[in-house]
Design a protein around this motif. Structure first.
Motif, PDB file in Angstrom:
ATOM      1  N   GLY A 216       0.790  -1.223   0.000  1.00  0.00           N
ATOM      2  CA  GLY A 216       0.000   0.000   0.000  1.00  0.00           C
ATOM      3  C   GLY A 216       0.824   1.277   0.000  1.00  0.00           C
ATOM      4  O   GLY A 216       0.284   2.354   0.222  1.00  0.00           O
ATOM      5  N   GLU A 217       2.130   1.165  -0.242  1.00  0.00           N
ATOM      6  CA  GLU A 217       2.943   2.380  -0.270  1.00  0.00           C
ATOM      7  C   GLU A 217       2.624   3.196  -1.523  1.00  0.00           C
ATOM      8  O   GLU A 217       2.390   2.647  -2.590  1.00  0.00           O
ATOM      9  CB  GLU A 217       4.438   2.014  -0.272  1.00  0.00           C
ATOM     10  CG  GLU A 217       5.334   3.239  -0.118  1.00  0.00           C
ATOM     11  CD  GLU A 217       6.829   2.903  -0.135  1.00  0.00           C
ATOM     12  OE1 GLU A 217       7.250   2.173  -1.040  1.00  0.00           O
ATOM     13  OE2 GLU A 217       7.537   3.382   0.766  1.00  0.00           O
ATOM     14  N   SER A 218       2.626   4.506  -1.373  1.00  0.00           N
ATOM     15  CA  SER A 218       2.334   5.359  -2.528  1.00  0.00           C
ATOM     16  C   SER A 218       3.542   5.380  -3.463  1.00  0.00           C
ATOM     17  O   SER A 218       4.673   5.106  -3.053  1.00  0.00           O
ATOM     18  CB  SER A 218       2.020   6.777  -2.075  1.00  0.00           C
ATOM     19  OG  SER A 218       3.197   7.403  -1.610  1.00  0.00           O
ATOM     20  N   LEU A 219       3.270   5.758  -4.707  1.00  0.00           N
ATOM     21  CA  LEU A 219       4.343   5.854  -5.689  1.00  0.00           C
ATOM     22  C   LEU A 219       5.360   6.914  -5.266  1.00  0.00           C
ATOM     23  O   LEU A 219       6.568   6.722  -5.372  1.00  0.00           O
ATOM     24  CB  LEU A 219       3.734   6.203  -7.057  1.00  0.00           C
ATOM     25  CG  LEU A 219       4.675   6.253  -8.247  1.00  0.00           C
ATOM     26  CD1 LEU A 219       5.363   4.912  -8.471  1.00  0.00           C
ATOM     27  CD2 LEU A 219       3.919   6.653  -9.512  1.00  0.00           C
ATOM     28  N   GLY A 220       4.844   8.031  -4.764  1.00  0.00           N
ATOM     29  CA  GLY A 220       5.726   9.126  -4.337  1.00  0.00           C
ATOM     30  C   GLY A 220       6.701   8.679  -3.263  1.00  0.00           C
ATOM     31  O   GLY A 220       7.902   8.975  -3.323  1.00  0.00           O
ATOM     32  N   ASP A 221       6.200   7.936  -2.275  1.00  0.00           N
ATOM     33  CA  ASP A 221       7.074   7.460  -1.191  1.00  0.00           C
ATOM     34  C   ASP A 221       8.119   6.482  -1.718  1.00  0.00           C
ATOM     35  O   ASP A 221       9.289   6.514  -1.313  1.00  0.00           O
ATOM     36  CB  ASP A 221       6.242   6.778  -0.092  1.00  0.00           C
ATOM     37  CG  ASP A 221       5.512   7.791   0.781  1.00  0.00           C
ATOM     38  OD1 ASP A 221       5.637   9.006   0.507  1.00  0.00           O
ATOM     39  OD2 ASP A 221       4.806   7.375   1.720  1.00  0.00           O
TER      40      ASP A 221
ATOM     41  N   ARG B   9      10.800   8.492  -3.647  1.00  0.00           N
ATOM     42  CA  ARG B   9      11.677   9.248  -2.730  1.00  0.00           C
ATOM     43  C   ARG B   9      12.699   8.328  -2.077  1.00  0.00           C
ATOM     44  O   ARG B   9      13.865   8.664  -1.923  1.00  0.00           O
ATOM     45  CB  ARG B   9      10.837   9.892  -1.628  1.00  0.00           C
ATOM     46  CG  ARG B   9      10.268  11.220  -2.023  1.00  0.00           C
ATOM     47  CD  ARG B   9       9.469  11.767  -0.861  1.00  0.00           C
ATOM     48  NE  ARG B   9       8.992  13.100  -1.146  1.00  0.00           N
ATOM     49  CZ  ARG B   9       7.982  13.660  -0.514  1.00  0.00           C
ATOM     50  NH1 ARG B   9       7.340  13.007   0.431  1.00  0.00           N
ATOM     51  NH2 ARG B   9       7.605  14.879  -0.822  1.00  0.00           N
TER      52      ARG B   9
ATOM     53  N   HIS C  35       5.284   1.594 -15.477  1.00  0.00           N
ATOM     54  CA  HIS C  35       4.101   1.547 -14.628  1.00  0.00           C
ATOM     55  C   HIS C  35       2.857   1.399 -15.511  1.00  0.00           C
ATOM     56  O   HIS C  35       2.817   1.963 -16.599  1.00  0.00           O
ATOM     57  CB  HIS C  35       4.032   2.848 -13.815  1.00  0.00           C
ATOM     58  CG  HIS C  35       3.126   2.798 -12.630  1.00  0.00           C
ATOM     59  ND1 HIS C  35       1.757   2.877 -12.759  1.00  0.00           N
ATOM     60  CD2 HIS C  35       3.384   2.679 -11.307  1.00  0.00           C
ATOM     61  CE1 HIS C  35       1.220   2.806 -11.552  1.00  0.00           C
ATOM     62  NE2 HIS C  35       2.179   2.684 -10.649  1.00  0.00           N
TER      63      HIS C  35
ATOM     64  N   ALA D 257       2.021   8.039 -14.834  1.00  0.00           N
ATOM     65  CA  ALA D 257       2.756   7.610 -13.634  1.00  0.00           C
ATOM     66  C   ALA D 257       4.172   8.196 -13.610  1.00  0.00           C
ATOM     67  O   ALA D 257       4.685   8.573 -12.555  1.00  0.00           O
ATOM     68  CB  ALA D 257       2.811   6.083 -13.560  1.00  0.00           C
TER      69      ALA D 257
ATOM     70  N   LEU E 134       5.250  11.057 -14.852  1.00  0.00           N
ATOM     71  CA  LEU E 134       5.222  12.481 -14.486  1.00  0.00           C
ATOM     72  C   LEU E 134       5.025  12.628 -12.978  1.00  0.00           C
ATOM     73  O   LEU E 134       5.712  13.416 -12.320  1.00  0.00           O
ATOM     74  CB  LEU E 134       4.094  13.201 -15.243  1.00  0.00           C
ATOM     75  CG  LEU E 134       3.881  14.671 -14.899  1.00  0.00           C
ATOM     76  CD1 LEU E 134       5.123  15.493 -15.186  1.00  0.00           C
ATOM     77  CD2 LEU E 134       2.692  15.235 -15.675  1.00  0.00           C
ATOM     78  N   LEU E 135       4.110  11.840 -12.445  1.00  0.00           N
ATOM     79  CA  LEU E 135       3.865  11.896 -11.000  1.00  0.00           C
ATOM     80  C   LEU E 135       5.127  11.482 -10.234  1.00  0.00           C
ATOM     81  O   LEU E 135       5.532  12.139  -9.270  1.00  0.00           O
ATOM     82  CB  LEU E 135       2.686  10.987 -10.625  1.00  0.00           C
ATOM     83  CG  LEU E 135       2.274  11.017  -9.158  1.00  0.00           C
ATOM     84  CD1 LEU E 135       1.711  12.385  -8.772  1.00  0.00           C
ATOM     85  CD2 LEU E 135       1.244   9.935  -8.847  1.00  0.00           C
TER      86      LEU E 135
ATOM     87  N   GLU F  49       7.847  14.078 -10.060  1.00  0.00           N
ATOM     88  CA  GLU F  49       7.600  15.175  -9.126  1.00  0.00           C
ATOM     89  C   GLU F  49       8.207  14.885  -7.747  1.00  0.00           C
ATOM     90  O   GLU F  49       8.456  15.795  -6.965  1.00  0.00           O
ATOM     91  CB  GLU F  49       6.089  15.426  -9.004  1.00  0.00           C
ATOM     92  CG  GLU F  49       5.509  16.092 -10.251  1.00  0.00           C
ATOM     93  CD  GLU F  49       3.993  16.054 -10.295  1.00  0.00           C
ATOM     94  OE1 GLU F  49       3.357  15.651  -9.293  1.00  0.00           O
ATOM     95  OE2 GLU F  49       3.436  16.409 -11.352  1.00  0.00           O
ATOM     96  N   TYR F  50       8.406  13.611  -7.462  1.00  0.00           N
ATOM     97  CA  TYR F  50       8.963  13.230  -6.155  1.00  0.00           C
ATOM     98  C   TYR F  50      10.429  12.802  -6.231  1.00  0.00           C
ATOM     99  O   TYR F  50      11.069  12.610  -5.208  1.00  0.00           O
ATOM    100  CB  TYR F  50       8.153  12.064  -5.570  1.00  0.00           C
ATOM    101  CG  TYR F  50       6.745  12.436  -5.207  1.00  0.00           C
ATOM    102  CD1 TYR F  50       6.462  13.063  -3.997  1.00  0.00           C
ATOM    103  CD2 TYR F  50       5.687  12.189  -6.075  1.00  0.00           C
ATOM    104  CE1 TYR F  50       5.167  13.420  -3.659  1.00  0.00           C
ATOM    105  CE2 TYR F  50       4.393  12.546  -5.750  1.00  0.00           C
ATOM    106  CZ  TYR F  50       4.135  13.158  -4.548  1.00  0.00           C
ATOM    107  OH  TYR F  50       2.858  13.520  -4.218  1.00  0.00           O
TER     108      TYR F  50
END
Lengths: 140, 312
Positions: free
Chosen positions: B83-88, B91, B104, B109, B111-112, B115-116
Protein backbone atom coordinates in the motif's frame (compact mmCIF):
# COMPACT_ATOMS: atom_id res chain seq x y z
CA UNK A 1 -38.37 45.02 -4.69
CA UNK A 2 -35.85 42.90 -2.81
CA UNK A 3 -33.16 44.92 -1.07
CA UNK A 4 -29.87 43.77 0.39
CA UNK A 5 -27.75 46.20 2.37
CA UNK A 6 -24.58 47.53 0.80
CA UNK A 7 -21.45 46.03 2.19
CA UNK A 8 -18.60 48.24 3.29
CA UNK A 9 -15.91 45.55 3.45
CA UNK A 10 -16.05 42.45 1.31
CA UNK A 11 -16.72 41.03 -2.14
CA UNK A 12 -19.60 41.15 -4.58
CA UNK A 13 -19.67 38.50 -7.27
CA UNK A 14 -21.91 39.95 -9.93
CA UNK A 15 -23.14 38.81 -13.34
CA UNK A 16 -23.27 35.13 -12.48
CA UNK A 17 -25.26 33.23 -15.09
CA UNK A 18 -28.82 32.87 -13.68
CA UNK A 19 -29.31 29.51 -11.98
CA UNK A 20 -25.55 28.99 -11.46
CA UNK A 21 -25.37 31.06 -8.26
CA UNK A 22 -26.28 28.23 -5.91
CA UNK A 23 -23.54 25.96 -7.27
CA UNK A 24 -20.99 28.79 -7.04
CA UNK A 25 -22.16 29.46 -3.49
CA UNK A 26 -21.73 25.80 -2.53
CA UNK A 27 -18.41 25.18 -4.31
CA UNK A 28 -16.87 28.30 -2.78
CA UNK A 29 -17.72 26.81 0.62
CA UNK A 30 -19.89 29.76 1.59
CA UNK A 31 -22.44 27.61 3.40
CA UNK A 32 -19.86 27.14 6.14
CA UNK A 33 -18.63 30.76 6.10
CA UNK A 34 -18.46 32.37 9.52
CA UNK A 35 -19.22 35.82 8.09
CA UNK A 36 -22.36 37.32 6.50
CA UNK A 37 -23.05 36.07 2.98
CA UNK A 38 -25.98 36.56 0.65
CA UNK A 39 -27.11 34.79 -2.49
CA UNK A 40 -29.53 36.54 -4.80
CA UNK A 41 -30.99 34.66 -7.72
CA UNK A 42 -32.76 35.86 -10.85
CA UNK A 43 -32.08 39.52 -10.24
CA UNK A 44 -33.03 41.80 -13.16
CA UNK A 45 -30.03 42.79 -15.28
CA UNK A 46 -29.92 45.25 -18.15
CA UNK A 47 -26.95 43.40 -19.61
CA UNK A 48 -28.02 39.77 -19.08
CA UNK A 49 -31.78 39.89 -18.63
CA UNK A 50 -31.36 38.22 -15.27
CA UNK A 51 -28.40 37.21 -13.18
CA UNK A 52 -27.33 35.77 -9.85
CA UNK A 53 -25.32 37.76 -7.32
CA UNK A 54 -23.33 36.70 -4.25
CA UNK A 55 -22.38 39.19 -1.58
CA UNK A 56 -19.74 38.30 0.95
CA UNK A 57 -19.02 40.59 3.85
CA UNK A 58 -15.93 40.97 6.01
CA UNK A 59 -13.44 39.11 3.80
CA UNK A 60 -11.47 39.84 0.64
CA UNK A 61 -10.34 36.27 0.22
CA UNK A 62 -11.97 34.20 -2.51
CA UNK A 63 -10.94 31.17 -4.59
CA UNK A 64 -10.70 32.79 -8.04
CA UNK A 65 -9.66 29.51 -9.69
CA UNK A 66 -12.85 27.79 -8.60
CA UNK A 67 -14.91 30.86 -9.49
CA UNK A 68 -13.21 31.05 -12.90
CA UNK A 69 -14.18 27.45 -13.59
CA UNK A 70 -17.83 27.91 -12.60
CA UNK A 71 -18.47 31.49 -13.67
CA UNK A 72 -15.61 32.76 -15.84
CA UNK A 73 -17.58 35.80 -17.02
CA UNK A 74 -18.73 36.96 -13.59
CA UNK A 75 -17.35 40.20 -12.20
CA UNK A 76 -15.80 40.36 -8.78
CA UNK A 77 -15.88 43.69 -6.96
CA UNK A 78 -13.56 44.08 -3.99
CA UNK A 79 -14.99 46.64 -1.57
CA UNK A 80 -12.94 48.39 1.10
CA UNK A 81 -14.29 51.20 3.29
CA UNK A 82 -17.45 51.25 1.18
CA UNK A 83 -15.54 51.86 -2.06
CA UNK A 84 -14.92 49.44 -4.92
CA UNK A 85 -11.12 49.22 -4.98
CA UNK A 86 -10.72 46.50 -7.60
CA UNK A 87 -12.82 44.83 -10.30
CA UNK A 88 -11.83 41.43 -11.64
CA UNK A 89 -13.27 39.08 -14.25
CA UNK A 90 -11.79 35.73 -13.30
CA UNK A 91 -11.88 34.06 -16.74
CA UNK A 92 -11.06 30.39 -17.18
CA UNK A 93 -7.94 29.53 -15.15
CA UNK A 94 -4.93 28.26 -17.13
CA UNK A 95 -4.18 25.54 -14.59
CA UNK A 96 -6.58 23.86 -12.19
CA UNK A 97 -5.18 21.84 -9.31
CA UNK A 98 -7.35 19.43 -7.35
CA UNK A 99 -10.72 20.71 -8.56
CA UNK A 100 -11.48 18.59 -11.62
CA UNK A 101 -11.70 14.83 -11.29
CA UNK A 102 -9.99 12.78 -14.01
CA UNK A 103 -12.49 10.19 -15.27
CA UNK A 104 -9.91 8.08 -17.13
CA UNK A 105 -9.67 4.75 -15.24
CA UNK A 106 -6.16 4.27 -16.66
CA UNK A 107 -4.89 7.56 -15.19
CA UNK A 108 -2.37 7.34 -12.33
CA UNK A 109 -4.29 9.96 -10.37
CA UNK A 110 -7.20 7.52 -10.02
CA UNK A 111 -5.08 5.18 -7.87
CA UNK A 112 -2.52 7.37 -6.13
CA UNK A 113 -3.57 8.70 -2.77
CA UNK A 114 -0.72 11.19 -2.84
CA UNK A 115 -1.55 12.54 -6.27
CA UNK A 116 -3.64 15.65 -6.93
CA UNK A 117 -5.36 16.15 -10.25
CA UNK A 118 -3.88 18.84 -12.49
CA UNK A 119 -5.78 20.08 -15.53
CA UNK A 120 -4.43 22.54 -18.07
CA UNK A 121 -6.61 24.75 -20.29
CA UNK A 122 -6.11 23.69 -23.91
CA UNK A 123 -9.08 25.31 -25.69
CA UNK A 124 -10.51 28.47 -24.14
CA UNK A 125 -13.37 28.74 -26.62
CA UNK A 126 -14.52 25.15 -26.13
CA UNK A 127 -13.77 25.43 -22.37
CA UNK A 128 -11.68 22.29 -22.66
CA UNK A 129 -9.07 21.13 -20.16
CA UNK A 130 -6.51 18.35 -20.41
CA UNK A 131 -5.28 16.13 -17.59
CA UNK A 132 -1.56 16.86 -17.18
CA UNK A 133 -0.95 13.21 -16.34
CA UNK A 134 -2.93 11.14 -18.84
CA UNK A 135 -4.03 13.68 -21.45
CA UNK A 136 -7.76 13.03 -20.92
CA UNK A 137 -9.79 16.04 -22.05
CA UNK A 138 -12.87 17.42 -20.28
CA UNK A 139 -15.21 20.31 -20.92
CA UNK A 140 -16.23 22.45 -17.98
CA UNK B 1 19.45 23.01 -10.41
CA UNK B 2 16.51 21.36 -12.18
CA UNK B 3 16.79 17.60 -12.50
CA UNK B 4 16.73 16.27 -16.04
CA UNK B 5 14.14 13.57 -16.55
CA UNK B 6 13.09 11.79 -19.71
CA UNK B 7 9.33 11.34 -19.45
CA UNK B 8 7.97 11.87 -22.94
CA UNK B 9 9.27 11.68 -26.47
CA UNK B 10 8.92 15.45 -26.87
CA UNK B 11 11.01 16.27 -23.79
CA UNK B 12 14.04 16.38 -26.07
CA UNK B 13 14.36 18.66 -29.10
CA UNK B 14 15.41 17.16 -32.45
CA UNK B 15 18.82 18.76 -31.80
CA UNK B 16 19.14 16.96 -28.48
CA UNK B 17 18.18 13.68 -30.15
CA UNK B 18 20.99 14.36 -32.65
CA UNK B 19 23.43 14.71 -29.76
CA UNK B 20 22.28 11.34 -28.40
CA UNK B 21 22.50 9.68 -31.84
CA UNK B 22 26.09 10.89 -32.23
CA UNK B 23 26.98 9.67 -28.78
CA UNK B 24 25.29 6.28 -29.34
CA UNK B 25 27.13 5.89 -32.64
CA UNK B 26 30.44 6.70 -30.94
CA UNK B 27 29.67 4.04 -28.34
CA UNK B 28 28.94 1.49 -31.10
CA UNK B 29 32.19 2.39 -32.87
CA UNK B 30 34.34 2.40 -29.77
CA UNK B 31 32.65 0.62 -26.84
CA UNK B 32 35.85 0.27 -24.83
CA UNK B 33 36.02 4.07 -24.42
CA UNK B 34 32.84 3.92 -22.36
CA UNK B 35 33.30 0.88 -20.12
CA UNK B 36 34.11 3.04 -17.09
CA UNK B 37 31.92 6.00 -17.91
CA UNK B 38 29.41 5.33 -15.11
CA UNK B 39 31.73 3.60 -12.64
CA UNK B 40 30.41 4.15 -9.12
CA UNK B 41 26.91 5.07 -10.31
CA UNK B 42 23.81 3.07 -9.47
CA UNK B 43 20.64 2.74 -11.52
CA UNK B 44 17.36 1.47 -10.02
CA UNK B 45 14.87 -0.23 -12.31
CA UNK B 46 11.27 -0.28 -11.06
CA UNK B 47 9.09 -2.31 -13.39
CA UNK B 48 5.49 -2.59 -12.28
CA UNK B 49 4.52 -4.17 -15.58
CA UNK B 50 6.11 -7.10 -17.41
CA UNK B 51 9.08 -6.25 -19.60
CA UNK B 52 11.98 -8.20 -21.02
CA UNK B 53 13.64 -6.00 -23.60
CA UNK B 54 13.33 -2.61 -21.97
CA UNK B 55 14.50 -3.76 -18.56
CA UNK B 56 17.30 -5.96 -19.85
CA UNK B 57 18.52 -3.37 -22.32
CA UNK B 58 18.63 -0.73 -19.59
CA UNK B 59 20.44 -3.06 -17.24
CA UNK B 60 22.84 -4.16 -19.97
CA UNK B 61 23.40 -0.52 -20.89
CA UNK B 62 24.30 0.47 -17.33
CA UNK B 63 26.51 -2.57 -16.78
CA UNK B 64 28.36 -1.89 -20.05
CA UNK B 65 29.00 1.64 -18.80
CA UNK B 66 30.57 0.25 -15.65
CA UNK B 67 27.68 1.21 -13.36
CA UNK B 68 25.60 -0.95 -11.06
CA UNK B 69 21.92 -1.90 -11.09
CA UNK B 70 19.37 -2.50 -8.37
CA UNK B 71 16.01 -3.81 -9.39
CA UNK B 72 12.39 -4.43 -8.47
CA UNK B 73 11.05 -6.88 -10.97
CA UNK B 74 7.33 -6.51 -10.27
CA UNK B 75 4.87 -4.64 -8.10
CA UNK B 76 4.09 -7.88 -6.28
CA UNK B 77 7.58 -8.04 -4.83
CA UNK B 78 7.71 -4.36 -3.88
CA UNK B 79 6.31 -2.30 -1.05
CA UNK B 80 3.61 -1.04 -3.40
CA UNK B 81 1.85 -4.31 -2.61
CA UNK B 82 1.79 -3.17 1.02
CA UNK B 83 0.00 0.00 0.00
CA UNK B 84 2.94 2.38 -0.27
CA UNK B 85 2.33 5.36 -2.53
CA UNK B 86 4.34 5.85 -5.69
CA UNK B 87 5.73 9.13 -4.34
CA UNK B 88 7.07 7.46 -1.19
CA UNK B 89 8.62 4.62 -3.19
CA UNK B 90 10.37 7.04 -5.54
CA UNK B 91 11.68 9.25 -2.73
CA UNK B 92 13.10 6.20 -1.00
CA UNK B 93 14.67 4.62 -4.08
CA UNK B 94 16.00 8.03 -5.14
CA UNK B 95 18.02 7.98 -1.95
CA UNK B 96 19.71 4.74 -2.98
CA UNK B 97 20.30 5.27 -6.70
CA UNK B 98 21.66 7.96 -9.02
CA UNK B 99 19.08 7.25 -11.70
CA UNK B 100 15.64 5.60 -11.78
CA UNK B 101 14.00 3.79 -14.67
CA UNK B 102 10.33 3.08 -14.11
CA UNK B 103 7.62 1.25 -15.99
CA UNK B 104 4.10 1.55 -14.63
CA UNK B 105 0.70 0.44 -15.93
CA UNK B 106 -1.03 3.76 -15.25
CA UNK B 107 -0.96 6.71 -17.61
CA UNK B 108 0.95 9.69 -16.27
CA UNK B 109 2.76 7.61 -13.63
CA UNK B 110 6.17 8.82 -14.83
CA UNK B 111 5.22 12.48 -14.49
CA UNK B 112 3.86 11.90 -11.00
CA UNK B 113 6.98 9.92 -10.01
CA UNK B 114 9.28 12.63 -11.39
CA UNK B 115 7.60 15.18 -9.13
CA UNK B 116 8.96 13.23 -6.16
CA UNK B 117 12.26 12.01 -7.59
CA UNK B 118 15.51 13.52 -6.28
CA UNK B 119 17.42 11.94 -9.19
CA UNK B 120 16.88 11.77 -12.98
CA UNK B 121 13.93 9.54 -13.82
CA UNK B 122 13.43 7.78 -17.12
CA UNK B 123 9.97 6.70 -18.20
CA UNK B 124 10.21 3.05 -19.25
CA UNK B 125 6.54 3.13 -20.29
CA UNK B 126 3.44 4.41 -18.51
CA UNK B 127 0.26 2.63 -19.57
CA UNK B 128 -0.78 3.54 -23.09
CA UNK B 129 0.64 7.05 -22.70
CA UNK B 130 4.37 7.17 -23.48
CA UNK B 131 7.40 4.98 -24.01
CA UNK B 132 10.06 7.54 -24.86
CA UNK B 133 13.13 5.30 -24.78
CA UNK B 134 11.47 3.09 -27.38
CA UNK B 135 11.06 6.28 -29.41
CA UNK B 136 14.72 7.06 -28.87
CA UNK B 137 15.52 3.54 -30.07
CA UNK B 138 13.22 3.85 -33.07
CA UNK B 139 14.54 7.25 -34.10
CA UNK B 140 18.11 6.06 -33.71
CA UNK B 141 17.33 3.03 -35.89
CA UNK B 142 15.81 5.20 -38.62
CA UNK B 143 18.77 7.56 -38.31
CA UNK B 144 21.21 4.64 -38.75
CA UNK B 145 19.43 3.12 -41.74
CA UNK B 146 18.02 6.17 -43.51
CA UNK B 147 20.35 8.94 -42.35
CA UNK B 148 17.50 11.47 -42.33
CA UNK B 149 13.96 12.08 -41.12
CA UNK B 150 12.84 14.91 -43.39
CA UNK B 151 10.56 13.78 -46.18
CA UNK B 152 10.22 10.18 -45.02
CA UNK B 153 7.02 8.19 -45.46
CA UNK B 154 6.45 6.08 -42.38
CA UNK B 155 3.73 3.43 -42.28
CA UNK B 156 2.42 2.23 -38.91
CA UNK B 157 0.52 -1.03 -38.86
CA UNK B 158 -1.55 -2.86 -36.24
CA UNK B 159 -2.66 -1.52 -32.89
CA UNK B 160 -2.43 2.21 -33.29
CA UNK B 161 -4.97 2.87 -30.54
CA UNK B 162 -3.26 1.37 -27.51
CA UNK B 163 0.27 1.10 -28.90
CA UNK B 164 2.18 3.66 -26.88
CA UNK B 165 5.32 3.17 -28.97
CA UNK B 166 3.33 4.41 -31.94
CA UNK B 167 1.96 7.44 -30.08
CA UNK B 168 5.39 8.52 -28.94
CA UNK B 169 7.10 7.94 -32.29
CA UNK B 170 4.42 9.64 -34.38
CA UNK B 171 4.69 12.79 -32.28
CA UNK B 172 8.48 12.81 -32.36
CA UNK B 173 8.58 12.29 -36.14
CA UNK B 174 5.98 14.99 -36.73
CA UNK B 175 8.62 17.58 -35.83
CA UNK B 176 10.54 16.90 -39.03
CA UNK B 177 9.53 18.54 -42.29
CA UNK B 178 7.74 16.71 -45.07
CA UNK B 179 7.06 13.59 -43.01
CA UNK B 180 4.11 11.53 -44.22
CA UNK B 181 2.32 8.98 -42.05
CA UNK B 182 0.35 6.03 -43.36
CA UNK B 183 -1.81 4.56 -40.61
CA UNK B 184 -2.83 0.97 -41.26
CA UNK B 185 -5.23 -0.48 -38.68
CA UNK B 186 -8.68 -1.97 -38.18
CA UNK B 187 -11.24 0.71 -37.38
CA UNK B 188 -11.35 -0.38 -33.71
CA UNK B 189 -7.64 0.28 -33.29
CA UNK B 190 -7.24 3.57 -35.15
CA UNK B 191 -4.82 6.20 -33.91
CA UNK B 192 -6.68 8.15 -31.18
CA UNK B 193 -8.10 11.51 -32.18
CA UNK B 194 -6.03 13.07 -29.40
CA UNK B 195 -2.77 11.97 -31.06
CA UNK B 196 -3.94 13.11 -34.51
CA UNK B 197 -4.73 16.50 -32.99
CA UNK B 198 -1.33 16.68 -31.31
CA UNK B 199 0.44 15.79 -34.56
CA UNK B 200 -1.44 18.59 -36.32
CA UNK B 201 -0.51 20.99 -33.56
CA UNK B 202 3.16 19.99 -33.76
CA UNK B 203 3.27 20.21 -37.55
CA UNK B 204 0.20 21.43 -39.44
CA UNK B 205 1.83 20.25 -42.67
CA UNK B 206 2.32 16.63 -41.57
CA UNK B 207 0.28 14.28 -43.75
CA UNK B 208 -1.73 11.48 -42.16
CA UNK B 209 -3.35 8.90 -44.40
CA UNK B 210 -5.54 6.24 -42.80
CA UNK B 211 -6.24 2.90 -44.45
CA UNK B 212 -7.39 -0.56 -43.47
CA UNK B 213 -5.42 -2.15 -46.33
CA UNK B 214 -1.89 -3.27 -45.59
CA UNK B 215 -0.98 -3.60 -49.27
CA UNK B 216 -2.08 -0.01 -50.04
CA UNK B 217 0.06 1.30 -47.25
CA UNK B 218 3.28 -0.51 -48.16
CA UNK B 219 3.89 0.74 -51.70
CA UNK B 220 5.23 4.17 -50.88
CA UNK B 221 6.65 3.58 -47.40
CA UNK B 222 10.31 4.17 -46.50
CA UNK B 223 9.72 2.65 -43.08
CA UNK B 224 7.12 0.07 -42.01
CA UNK B 225 6.58 0.05 -38.27
CA UNK B 226 4.72 -3.10 -37.24
CA UNK B 227 3.06 -3.46 -33.83
CA UNK B 228 1.66 -6.26 -31.75
CA UNK B 229 -1.99 -6.30 -30.76
CA UNK B 230 -1.48 -6.10 -27.00
CA UNK B 231 -3.61 -8.50 -25.00
CA UNK B 232 -3.07 -6.58 -21.76
CA UNK B 233 -4.75 -3.47 -23.22
CA UNK B 234 -8.07 -5.27 -23.76
CA UNK B 235 -10.78 -5.70 -21.17
CA UNK B 236 -12.47 -8.17 -23.47
CA UNK B 237 -10.79 -11.45 -24.59
CA UNK B 238 -13.08 -11.85 -27.61
CA UNK B 239 -12.08 -8.48 -29.07
CA UNK B 240 -8.42 -9.36 -28.61
CA UNK B 241 -8.67 -12.69 -30.41
CA UNK B 242 -10.68 -11.22 -33.27
CA UNK B 243 -8.20 -8.41 -33.92
CA UNK B 244 -4.96 -10.24 -33.17
CA UNK B 245 -4.49 -11.79 -36.58
CA UNK B 246 -5.87 -8.93 -38.65
CA UNK B 247 -2.55 -7.81 -40.14
CA UNK B 248 0.20 -10.31 -40.69
CA UNK B 249 3.26 -9.33 -42.69
CA UNK B 250 4.17 -12.14 -45.08
CA UNK B 251 6.66 -12.44 -47.94
CA UNK B 252 3.73 -12.01 -50.34
CA UNK B 253 2.69 -8.71 -48.84
CA UNK B 254 6.27 -7.48 -48.62
CA UNK B 255 6.59 -7.81 -52.42
CA UNK B 256 4.55 -4.63 -52.78
CA UNK B 257 7.15 -2.68 -50.80
CA UNK B 258 10.28 -0.92 -52.01
CA UNK B 259 13.63 -2.73 -51.74
CA UNK B 260 14.88 0.20 -49.63
CA UNK B 261 12.05 0.08 -47.12
CA UNK B 262 12.94 -1.09 -43.62
CA UNK B 263 10.65 -3.17 -41.40
CA UNK B 264 10.73 -2.20 -37.74
CA UNK B 265 8.96 -3.67 -34.71
CA UNK B 266 9.33 -2.73 -31.04
CA UNK B 267 9.11 -6.47 -30.16
CA UNK B 268 7.98 -8.83 -28.83
CA UNK B 269 6.17 -10.04 -31.92
CA UNK B 270 3.45 -12.66 -31.72
CA UNK B 271 1.90 -13.44 -35.07
CA UNK B 272 2.12 -10.14 -36.93
CA UNK B 273 5.41 -10.80 -38.74
CA UNK B 274 5.92 -14.16 -40.39
CA UNK B 275 9.21 -15.77 -39.31
CA UNK B 276 10.18 -16.08 -42.99
CA UNK B 277 10.55 -12.28 -43.10
CA UNK B 278 13.47 -12.42 -40.66
CA UNK B 279 15.84 -13.41 -43.48
CA UNK B 280 14.80 -10.45 -45.64
CA UNK B 281 17.43 -7.67 -45.53
CA UNK B 282 14.64 -5.16 -44.98
CA UNK B 283 13.82 -6.72 -41.60
CA UNK B 284 15.78 -4.68 -39.07
CA UNK B 285 13.86 -5.33 -35.84
CA UNK B 286 16.57 -7.33 -34.10
CA UNK B 287 19.14 -4.72 -35.05
CA UNK B 288 16.65 -2.15 -33.73
CA UNK B 289 16.55 -3.96 -30.37
CA UNK B 290 20.36 -3.96 -30.27
CA UNK B 291 20.50 -0.26 -31.14
CA UNK B 292 18.11 0.29 -28.24
CA UNK B 293 20.80 -0.71 -25.80
CA UNK B 294 23.31 1.74 -27.28
CA UNK B 295 20.70 4.50 -27.38
CA UNK B 296 19.97 3.87 -23.69
CA UNK B 297 23.69 3.94 -22.91
CA UNK B 298 23.85 7.36 -24.55
CA UNK B 299 20.79 8.51 -22.59
CA UNK B 300 22.21 7.33 -19.26
CA UNK B 301 25.54 9.06 -19.92
CA UNK B 302 23.72 12.20 -20.96
CA UNK B 303 21.38 12.38 -17.96
CA UNK B 304 24.09 11.59 -15.43
CA UNK B 305 26.54 14.02 -17.05
CA UNK B 306 23.92 16.75 -17.21
CA UNK B 307 23.15 16.28 -13.55
CA UNK B 308 26.75 17.07 -12.74
CA UNK B 309 26.88 20.03 -15.08
CA UNK B 310 28.99 18.27 -17.67
CA UNK B 311 28.10 17.36 -21.22
CA UNK B 312 27.46 14.14 -23.03
Amino acid sequence: MLRVDRITEGIVIDHIQPGRGLEVFERLGLRRAGYPVGLLMNVASSKMGSKDIIKISDTLDIDLTMLGLLAPDATVDYIENGVVTRKVTPGLPERVVGLIECKNPRCVIAIERQGTSVFVLVDREAKEYECAYCGERVRV
Amino acid sequence: MAINHFLGSLDFSPEKYDVLFSLASRIIDSPSDYTDRCRGKLMATLFYEPSTRTRLSFEAAMLRLGGGVISVASAKSSSVSKGESLGDTIRTVGGYADLIVMRHPKEGAALLAAEYSPVPLINGGDGAREHPTQTLTDLFTIHRFKGRFDGLTVAFCGDLRYGRTVHSLVKALARYSGVKFILISPSELRLPERIVREVNEINPEATLQETTSMEDGLESADVLYMTRIQKERFFNEEDYIRLRDTYILTEDKLRAASEEMIVMHPLPRVTEIDYAIDADPRAVYFEQARFGMFARMALIVHLLSDKEGGDA
